[in-house]
Design a protein around this motif. Structure first.
Motif, PDB file in Angstrom:
ATOM      1  N   ILE A  38     -11.144  -9.102  -5.146  1.00 56.64           N
ATOM      2  CA  ILE A  38     -10.432  -8.843  -3.893  1.00 56.64           C
ATOM      3  C   ILE A  38      -9.931  -7.407  -3.916  1.00 56.64           C
ATOM      4  N   LYS A  39      -9.941  -6.799  -2.752  1.00 54.06           N
ATOM      5  CA  LYS A  39      -9.506  -5.410  -2.607  1.00 54.06           C
ATOM      6  C   LYS A  39      -8.697  -5.303  -1.328  1.00 54.06           C
ATOM      7  N   LEU A  40      -7.558  -4.627  -1.396  1.00 58.20           N
ATOM      8  CA  LEU A  40      -6.773  -4.391  -0.188  1.00 58.20           C
ATOM      9  C   LEU A  40      -7.519  -3.380   0.670  1.00 58.20           C
ATOM     10  N   GLU A  41      -7.842  -3.776   1.896  1.00 53.57           N
ATOM     11  CA  GLU A  41      -8.602  -2.907   2.796  1.00 53.57           C
ATOM     12  C   GLU A  41      -7.696  -1.947   3.549  1.00 53.57           C
ATOM     13  N   ASN A  42      -6.646  -2.483   4.189  1.00 53.44           N
ATOM     14  CA  ASN A  42      -5.706  -1.630   4.903  1.00 53.44           C
ATOM     15  C   ASN A  42      -4.475  -2.431   5.270  1.00 53.44           C
ATOM     16  N   VAL A  43      -3.478  -1.739   5.743  1.00 55.36           N
ATOM     17  CA  VAL A  43      -2.290  -2.360   6.318  1.00 55.36           C
ATOM     18  C   VAL A  43      -2.336  -2.041   7.801  1.00 55.36           C
ATOM     19  N   GLN A  90      -5.979   7.529   6.270  1.00 52.58           N
ATOM     20  CA  GLN A  90      -6.155   7.382   4.827  1.00 52.58           C
ATOM     21  C   GLN A  90      -5.206   8.303   4.090  1.00 52.58           C
ATOM     22  N   GLN A 140      -7.161   6.105  -1.607  1.00 55.41           N
ATOM     23  CA  GLN A 140      -6.986   4.704  -1.989  1.00 55.41           C
ATOM     24  C   GLN A 140      -6.329   3.846  -0.919  1.00 55.41           C
ATOM     25  N   GLY A 141      -5.435   4.410  -0.132  1.00 56.29           N
ATOM     26  CA  GLY A 141      -4.689   3.631   0.842  1.00 56.29           C
ATOM     27  C   GLY A 141      -5.134   3.912   2.269  1.00 56.29           C
ATOM     28  N   ARG A 142      -5.227   2.852   3.058  1.00 56.79           N
ATOM     29  CA  ARG A 142      -5.581   3.003   4.471  1.00 56.79           C
ATOM     30  C   ARG A 142      -4.569   2.271   5.338  1.00 56.79           C
ATOM     31  N   ILE A 180       6.223  -0.113   4.683  1.00 54.92           N
ATOM     32  CA  ILE A 180       5.114   0.586   4.052  1.00 54.92           C
ATOM     33  C   ILE A 180       5.742   1.640   3.148  1.00 54.92           C
TER      34      ILE A 180
END
Length: 145
Positions: free
Chosen positions: A3-8, A57, A62-64, A91
């Motif tokens: 699993i990978k965090l895609e975005n908030v 991004q 790494q973060g979106r 956030i």
């Protein structure tokens, strides 16, 4: 299962103001557009779903963050979340210079809720109320310098 965090994703009152705030903090816009149609109705669970969106991004890649401003159905105003509310909370961003980040936030009318705290000589951190009432934590790692 990997699993990978895609975005908030965050719904905002004014997409342009939110983009301006987050890009001034250092994020870059990856894409913009509008979404609507049966697929969005199904995915989101709202009939007639239509929104303007932007994906941003972080500089490290790494973060979106996905920001969306609803065209239909009409957005519902809620009171801004407080630090102890249950549910989606805030956030958080690591910054190299918290004073510089706060000066940037202030240009958007965003200021610390109370002040800047130092945690065990390790971090300086604060919460600011960002665009559309979003709680944004800014933290500077003091051991990094």
């Amino acid at each position: 299962m990997p699993i990978k965090l895609e975005n908030v994703g965050i719904a905002v009152r004014d997409l342009e103001a939110a983009i301006s705030f987050f890009t001034d903090l250092g994020l870059t816009v990856l894409g913009r557009g509008t979404v609507s149609g049966e697929w969005t109705d199904t995915a989101v669970g709202l009939d007639g779903n239509h929104a303007k969106i932007a994906v941003l991004q972080t500089p490290d890649g790494q973060g979106r963050l996905e920001l969306f401003e609803y065209i239909h159905p009409e957005a519902i105003e809620t009171r801004p979340a407080r630090p102890h509310d249950i549910g989606m909370h805030r956030i958080a961003f690591s910054v190299d210079d918290i004073d510089e980040a706060l000066a940037t936030a202030a240009r958007h009318g965003c200021h610390p809720l109370r002040g800047v705290a130092t945690y065990e000589d390790t971090y300086k951190l604060t919460y600011v109320r960002g665009p559309s009432g979003i709680l944004v934590m800014l933290a500077q790692d003091l051991k990094k310098n």
